[in-house]
Design an enzyme around this catalytic site. Structure first.
Site, PDB file in Angstrom:
ATOM      1  N   SER A 106       5.289  94.833  52.366  1.00 51.49           N
ATOM      2  CA  SER A 106       5.846  93.940  53.367  1.00 51.49           C
ATOM      3  C   SER A 106       6.019  94.675  54.681  1.00 51.49           C
ATOM      4  O   SER A 106       6.586  95.770  54.713  1.00 51.49           O
ATOM      5  CB  SER A 106       7.209  93.423  52.889  1.00 51.49           C
ATOM      6  OG  SER A 106       7.898  92.811  53.947  1.00 51.49           O
ATOM      7  N   LYS A 107       5.556  94.059  55.757  1.00 55.16           N
ATOM      8  CA  LYS A 107       5.731  94.700  57.068  1.00 55.16           C
ATOM      9  C   LYS A 107       7.188  94.737  57.476  1.00 55.16           C
ATOM     10  O   LYS A 107       7.566  95.478  58.373  1.00 55.16           O
ATOM     11  CB  LYS A 107       4.870  94.008  58.120  1.00 55.16           C
ATOM     12  CG  LYS A 107       5.205  92.566  58.378  1.00 55.16           C
ATOM     13  CD  LYS A 107       4.226  91.955  59.356  1.00 55.16           C
ATOM     14  CE  LYS A 107       4.467  90.478  59.508  1.00 55.16           C
ATOM     15  NZ  LYS A 107       3.420  89.835  60.270  1.00 55.16           N
ATOM     16  N   ARG A 108       8.033  93.959  56.829  1.00 51.62           N
ATOM     17  CA  ARG A 108       9.459  93.975  57.151  1.00 51.62           C
ATOM     18  C   ARG A 108      10.200  95.110  56.446  1.00 51.62           C
ATOM     19  O   ARG A 108      11.259  95.536  56.895  1.00 51.62           O
ATOM     20  CB  ARG A 108      10.091  92.631  56.775  1.00 51.62           C
ATOM     21  CG  ARG A 108       9.603  91.500  57.662  1.00 51.62           C
ATOM     22  CD  ARG A 108      10.261  90.180  57.295  1.00 51.62           C
ATOM     23  NE  ARG A 108       9.661  89.109  58.060  1.00 51.62           N
ATOM     24  CZ  ARG A 108       8.669  88.345  57.634  1.00 51.62           C
ATOM     25  NH1 ARG A 108       8.166  88.523  56.437  1.00 51.62           N
ATOM     26  NH2 ARG A 108       8.181  87.393  58.401  1.00 51.62           N
TER      27      ARG A 108
END
Length: 188
Positions: A106-108
């Site tokens: 996840s880029k988060r």
């Protein structure tokens, strides 16, 4: 296309929509499972499926290479190409990268920016080599190779359908190999 509730909708064709995915082989969707969809929203902005199809068509894109999450978008996009009597590009749907625990990257939550890897001291050639190995195998089973060698040997047939693990230990090892090949001036 037809207008309803201020938006422009695409009327889904009867029958089936299929394509030969360069990684996954023949994929077939029964169009009865796909509802009519919006191509121009009521605010007059195009929807994702319409915008990317028109953009790719106008740019004469020959190959659409993207994550497997987009397989379900492909029948809608193919129908738009067909309605336009436009040439349909080839599609290749790559497996998603996974963390060590098999969860989706996840880029988060995960470091995905190239700048993070640069700040951590990873060399560009190590990172490129590592990324090339994610889901693809060298025909001679080599782990270390240049970008030029990857380009020369790349084929969709060698791309795995299963989700590769983003293994930072392997990246550390590859980076060490490349670091040891550098002299002091190059390292500086």
């Amino acid at each position: 296309a037809y207008e309803k509730d201020g938006a422009v909708w695409f009327k889904v064709f009867n029958g089936r929509t299929s394509w030969n995915d360069l990684i996954r082989g023949k994929i077939i969707f029964d169009n009865s499972q796909i509802k009519d969809f919006v191509i121009l929203k009521s605010d007059k902005y195009p929807s994702y499926n319409f915008a990317v199809t028109i953009d790719d068509w106008l740019m004469k894109i020959s190959h659409v290479i993207r994550a497997e999450e987009h397989i379900s978008n492909t029948p809608r996009q193919i129908m738009i190409y067909q309605a336009l009597k436009a040439e349909i590009p080839q599609f290749a749907h790559l497996p998603l990268l996974r963390n060590q625990d098999r969860s989706k990257i996840s880029k988060r939550k995960n470091p995905v920016a190239i700048s993070w890897y640069q700040e951590q001291g990873y060399l560009p050639e190590a990172l490129i080599n590592f990324l090339c190995l994610l889901g693809w195998s060298h025909p001679q089973s080599k782990d270390i190779f240049s970008l030029d060698e990857f380009i020369k040997n790349f084929s969709f047939a060698r791309v795995s359908k299963s989700a590769p693990i983003f293994d930072l230990k392997k990246l550390d090892w590859l980076n060490g190999v490349y670091l040891r090949q550098k002299n002091n001036e190059e390292l500086l």
